[in-house]
Design an enzyme around this catalytic site. Structure first.
Site, PDB file in Angstrom:
ATOM      1  N   ASP A   1      68.634 -36.471  61.617  1.00  0.00           N
ATOM      2  CA  ASP A   1      67.223 -36.307  61.976  1.00  0.00           C
ATOM      3  C   ASP A   1      66.742 -37.345  62.981  1.00  0.00           C
ATOM      4  O   ASP A   1      65.681 -37.197  63.564  1.00  0.00           O
ATOM      5  CB  ASP A   1      66.361 -36.464  60.720  1.00  0.00           C
ATOM      6  CG  ASP A   1      66.273 -35.184  59.919  1.00  0.00           C
ATOM      7  OD1 ASP A   1      66.506 -34.107  60.488  1.00  0.00           O
ATOM      8  OD2 ASP A   1      65.975 -35.277  58.717  1.00  0.00           O
TER       9      ASP A   1
HETATM   10  C1  GLC Z   1      67.845 -37.135  55.277  1.00  0.00           C
HETATM   11  C2  GLC Z   1      67.419 -35.707  55.406  1.00  0.00           C
HETATM   12  C3  GLC Z   1      68.522 -34.838  55.922  1.00  0.00           C
HETATM   13  C4  GLC Z   1      69.134 -35.449  57.144  1.00  0.00           C
HETATM   14  C5  GLC Z   1      69.591 -36.862  56.881  1.00  0.00           C
HETATM   15  C6  GLC Z   1      70.109 -37.539  58.120  1.00  0.00           C
HETATM   16  O1  GLC Z   1      68.704 -37.276  54.182  1.00  0.00           O
HETATM   17  O2  GLC Z   1      66.974 -35.183  54.175  1.00  0.00           O
HETATM   18  O3  GLC Z   1      68.035 -33.555  56.222  1.00  0.00           O
HETATM   19  O4  GLC Z   1      70.191 -34.640  57.518  1.00  0.00           O
HETATM   20  O5  GLC Z   1      68.493 -37.613  56.408  1.00  0.00           O
HETATM   21  O6  GLC Z   1      69.128 -37.817  59.034  1.00  0.00           O
HETATM   22  C1  GLC Z   2      63.588 -40.414  58.628  1.00  0.00           C
HETATM   23  C2  GLC Z   2      64.847 -40.799  57.891  1.00  0.00           C
HETATM   24  C3  GLC Z   2      65.779 -39.633  57.747  1.00  0.00           C
HETATM   25  C4  GLC Z   2      65.061 -38.460  57.182  1.00  0.00           C
HETATM   26  C5  GLC Z   2      63.813 -38.145  57.982  1.00  0.00           C
HETATM   27  C6  GLC Z   2      63.059 -37.035  57.302  1.00  0.00           C
HETATM   28  O1  GLC Z   2      63.870 -40.139  59.932  1.00  0.00           O
HETATM   29  O2  GLC Z   2      65.515 -41.851  58.548  1.00  0.00           O
HETATM   30  O3  GLC Z   2      66.833 -40.001  56.884  1.00  0.00           O
HETATM   31  O4  GLC Z   2      65.900 -37.353  57.191  1.00  0.00           O
HETATM   32  O5  GLC Z   2      62.995 -39.275  58.066  1.00  0.00           O
HETATM   33  O6  GLC Z   2      61.856 -36.743  57.861  1.00  0.00           O
END
Ligand code: GLC
Ligand code: GLC
Length: 828
Positions: A487
């Site tokens: 993300d």
């Molecule tokens: C969080 C989110 C997931 C994403 C991950 C890496 O765990 O829930 O959707 O893939 O972060 O950013």
């Molecule tokens: C932030 C976190 C990521 C998560 C995302 C969800 O970027 O670092 O892990 O998946 O928020 O919105």
């Protein structure tokens, strides 16, 4: 290394984690509830309850990130002379003579002892009930008669957990309650559109109550010294506005040796709109009376508890391993499966790190959760797949999240995460392999929940794959969109405004060359799955099974997808290889990310995981080199970091990933979720020793033994992120419980390490083990069959030599499915 203190231990026989010191390095929590009514409960009874949706139907109030930590919960105050104490130590923090918290499967039992009085509370949500039971057992272990004053305490949330925390100009005037006998009803906003209320009941006569927080606690007191408890008397307050609470007051006399149960019940009720009131302004309490009557004696509650335990027995009997290594067996047989159920229920919505107001059910998250859950209750997995697919758009794109209460896509976050569509194939294939239920592909499923747009689920899968094919970049690799699985890799974001969310800001897309090697690998893996699915379904149709699809169409689809997959493999081999590992991405301008040519973050884990799972370039040695590079550059004592070296400064072109300090989260944290990808890559490559050593590093039971203080978070479940080698304190865990790690750890160990893989026609046996592995057995219920599988590794890391089914050798490695009990002997 600093001396590691221990706060608890596993009790495998009871499937419990036993906490023996209430001052854990962080609240260690558990989840209660199965389908509709849920609670979070910490080892000191902190936490809250909600109905289906932690944002829109919050029943009790909780204050996140509070001082002191973990403030608010279901509290029992016991006043014995001048001493006031709680069974779970908090909030009074009166030193106890004995303390123990046992977190089990869907229940928590907290026991405290003080001055020869023992208070033990069993908390659970009975199956199929919208209520949390709190069975308090008080026991006088002294030789004298004890006169105790007992106060219960719950604080109501005004339903919407988000506005409850901010709209005080309204909130302070809306609170309403009713009191009837020993039941306190919370009915804020019931007079208008809400058709639901909550109640807190106890199955005995009470000598008083309070429902107004200020009266009970005192304006300048704390939960640790509530005014009413200090005074030793309730005020029978009736809340009007401000903050409504529920507190019962009970005077208890216990003879020497005597013990008494009190059943407290926190319940939630919905009424039809035309049956809301029994008299003007008076709640129709019929359903509450009924619910109370079902759970108002020790016998009824004990029976409901026994049913819950049987339910878990049955769930955990589906896959059971015996390896003789208790650290492995307890994770596989108990905690990993339990965590999978919890993540299936909550996605990423409510934990002690997820406030329950921000995120609903994630499209990609929930699909991944399915592989950890599908063997347990397939019909619920089936419904989940349909719910998820219903939030998709006709072009295969989809909402990134949806709200569990409405099942509608969440507009605040929207879509545009280009890995999302592929995960629908991943989840659906897991479901069909487990159940053999191809009929799900014929289900009519709408786009964006719009009636009239329904197409088959198969069509949803088809447009999912097409979404990737239709969004390729200059190297014929998938365009990344807002982000892929990571993300925080926001290559089209370009935000310099700290008030903008990296996730929802996409300032430029026109002309973007940002491509993802992670999606490329994911596409190849799910593309192969799609092809196999088309073929398996076509075969069934030719054998006369009903489907709305036809076999020529499926054959054409399989051929079309084979071309797309082959083209993707070529593109990765040509443009995605850095010499020693796979690149991670190309940025907006078409420049390499995750290359030895970069200053920092020269290598990333996600593309190594997915491209090795996809076996891209295996013959040219790419897979082996990539796996070696993970060991060399990413691995450390606590697992594999996400990227290396960490970013040391913010990079405008990359977005959130470089916003984190070194070693945390997506910037070189050990993001446990993606370690299994590499482990599976190792297993597919047959490198059992390496697979096991990576796996054991992030296996909670191994961490539990060595690092309770350093790790901080619950030692019985995986957390999302452990601080990486570039962090200030490597090994410190965060974001426990709700993480795709649960499903991926399960998928890895159950299918790739222990090697029991559900497939369309049966169970494929293909373990990948460390050389040191001894013989082990797996009992696996599969559809309407039970397999008792004994595996003899004989020092091999991989490679099944022979399978003997019910005494007869079979060809190949798939045990063909047939009903009934079977024994299987596997020689490697
Ligand atoms: C969080 C989110 C997931 C994403 C991950 C890496 O765990 O829930 O959707 O893939 O972060 O950013
Ligand atoms: C932030 C976190 C990521 C998560 C995302 C969800 O970027 O670092 O892990 O998946 O928020 O919105």
């Amino acid at each position: 290394m600093e001396q590691q203190k221990r706060y608890g231990h596993f009790d495998d026989q009871h499937r419990e984690y036993v906490i023996t010191d209430p001052q854990t390095p962080w609240p260690w929590i558990n989840y209660l509830g199965n389908e509709d009514f849920f609670s979070l409960i910490s080892n000191t009874a902190g936490g809250y309850s909600f109905y289906k949706d932690a944002k829109f139907r919050r029943i009790t109030r909780y204050r996140y990130n509070n001082v002191p930590m973990d403030n608010g919960g279901r509290y029992f105050y016991i006043k014995d002379g001048d001493t006031v104490w709680n069974p779970g130590w908090k909030p009074c923090k009166t030193p106890l003579d004995f303390y123990e918290c046992r977190h089990g499967m869907g229940y928590t039992r907290i026991t405290g002892r003080k001055s020869q009085v023992e208070a033990s509370v069993l908390f659970f949500v009975p199956l199929g009930k919208w209520a949390e039971v709190q069975k308090l057992t008080l026991k006088n272990t002294s030789q004298q008669t004890k006169q105790l004053k007992l106060f219960s305490f719950e604080e109501w949330c005004l339903w919407n957990a988000a506005t409850d925390m901010e709209n005080f100009q309204r909130n302070f005037s809306t609170g309403e309650v009713e009191i009837e006998g020993s039941t306190i009803y919370h009915k804020t906003e019931y007079r208008e559109r809400r058709n639901h209320y909550a109640f807190y009941h106890v199955n005995t006569e009470i000598q008083g109550f309070d429902t107004d927080r200020e009266t009970f606690v005192g304006l300048y007191n704390e939960f640790a010294d509530p005014q009413a408890v200090i005074e030793g008397r309730p005020h029978n307050s009736h809340a009007h506005g401000w903050s409504p609470i529920a507190s019962h007051y009970i005077e208890v006399t216990l003879q020497p040796g005597e013990q008494r149960d009190f059943i407290f019940l926190l319940g939630y009720i919905e009424n039809e709109h035309d049956k809301k009131f029994s008299a003007p302004q008076v709640i129709n309490k019929e359903k509450a009376h009924q619910l109370i009557a079902e759970l108002d004696t020790t016998e009824k509650v004990d029976k409901a508890f026994a049913e819950l335990c049987q339910y878990w027995d049955a769930l955990l009997n589906i896959y059971k391993v015996k390896t003789g290594n208790p650290k492995l067996d307890r994770m596989v047989n108990i905690w990993n499966q339990y965590q999978c159920m919890v993540t299936f229920n909550f996605s990423r919505s409510a934990s002690f790190f997820e406030s329950g107001v921000g995120r609903g059910m994630g499209f990609r998250d929930s699909n991944q959760d399915l592989v950890g859950f599908v063997h347990q209750i397939p019909p619920r997995a089936r419904q989940r797949i349909i719910d998820i697919a219903s939030t998709q758009f006709p072009d295969g794109g989809c909402y990134h999240q949806y709200q569990p209460l409405t099942k509608r896509g969440n507009n605040d976050i929207g879509g545009g995460f280009n890995d999302d569509p592929c995960w629908l194939i991943f989840g659906t294939v897991a479901y069909i392999k487990e159940t053999g239920d191809f009929s799900i592909l014929d289900e009519m499923v709408p786009f964006d929940n719009q009636p009239g747009t329904e197409v088959t689920l198969f069509e949803h899968l088809r447009v999912s794959m097409d979404h990737v094919i239709n969004n390729l970049g200059p190297h014929a690799l998938p365009l990344i969109g807002r982000a892929d699985w990571n993300d925080c890799l926001n290559l089209n974001c370009f935000s310099m405004d700290p008030n903008e969310s990296f996730q929802t800001t996409e300032n430029v897309t026109e002309g973007s060359k940002a491509e993802s090697l992670m999606i490329a690998g994911l596409f190849v893996v799910t593309g192969k799955d799609y092809i196999a699915l088309c073929k398996a379904l076509a075969e069934r149709i030719e054998n006369g099974e009903f489907s709305t699809l036809n076999s020529q169409f499926l054959a054409a689809e399989a051929a079309r997808m084979q071309q797309a997959v082959d083209a993707m493999i070529v593109a990765v081999e040509k443009h995605g290889w850095d010499g020693e590992w796979y690149l991670r991405a190309y940025d907006y301008y078409g420049r390499k990310i995750g290359s030895h040519e970069c200053d920092e973050a020269k290598i990333f884990i996600e593309s190594q995981g997915w491209c090795t799972m996809a076996e891209i370039g295996a013959e040219q040695g790419m897979v082996a080199k990539s796996l070696d590079a993970c060991k060399k550059y990413l691995e450390c004592e606590h697992g594999m970091v996400l990227n290396n070296p960490a970013f040391s400064r913010f990079i405008y072109e990359y977005g959130e990933i470089s916003s984190y300090p070194e070693g945390y989260k997506e910037n070189a944290g050990i993001f446990c979720h993606n370690n299994p990808w590499v482990i599976i890559g190792e297993c597919i490559a047959g490198r059992g020793n390496d697979a096991w050593s990576h796996y054991a590093k992030i296996l909670p039971s191994y961490v539990e033994e060595k690092y309770q203080t350093l790790h901080k978070v619950e030692p019985y479940v995986n957390c999302q992120m452990v601080a990486g080698k570039d962090a200030f304190r490597p090994g410190e865990g965060k974001n426990s419980w709700l993480t795709g790690t649960a499903a991926w750890m399960w998928y890895t160990v159950s299918e790739f390490i222990l090697g029991i893989k559900p497939d369309y026609d049966g169970i494929r046996i293909d373990p990948c083990l460390p050389e040191t592995a001894g013989d082990y057995t797996v009992s696996r219920r599969f559809r309407e069959a039970e397999y008792e599988i004994a595996i003899h590794p004989n020092g091999a890391q991989k490679g099944v030599k022979q399978i003997v089914l019910d005494g007869k050798p079979i060809e190949g490695t798939v045990i063909p499915y047939s009903k009934g009990r079977h024994t299987v002997e596997v020689t490697m």
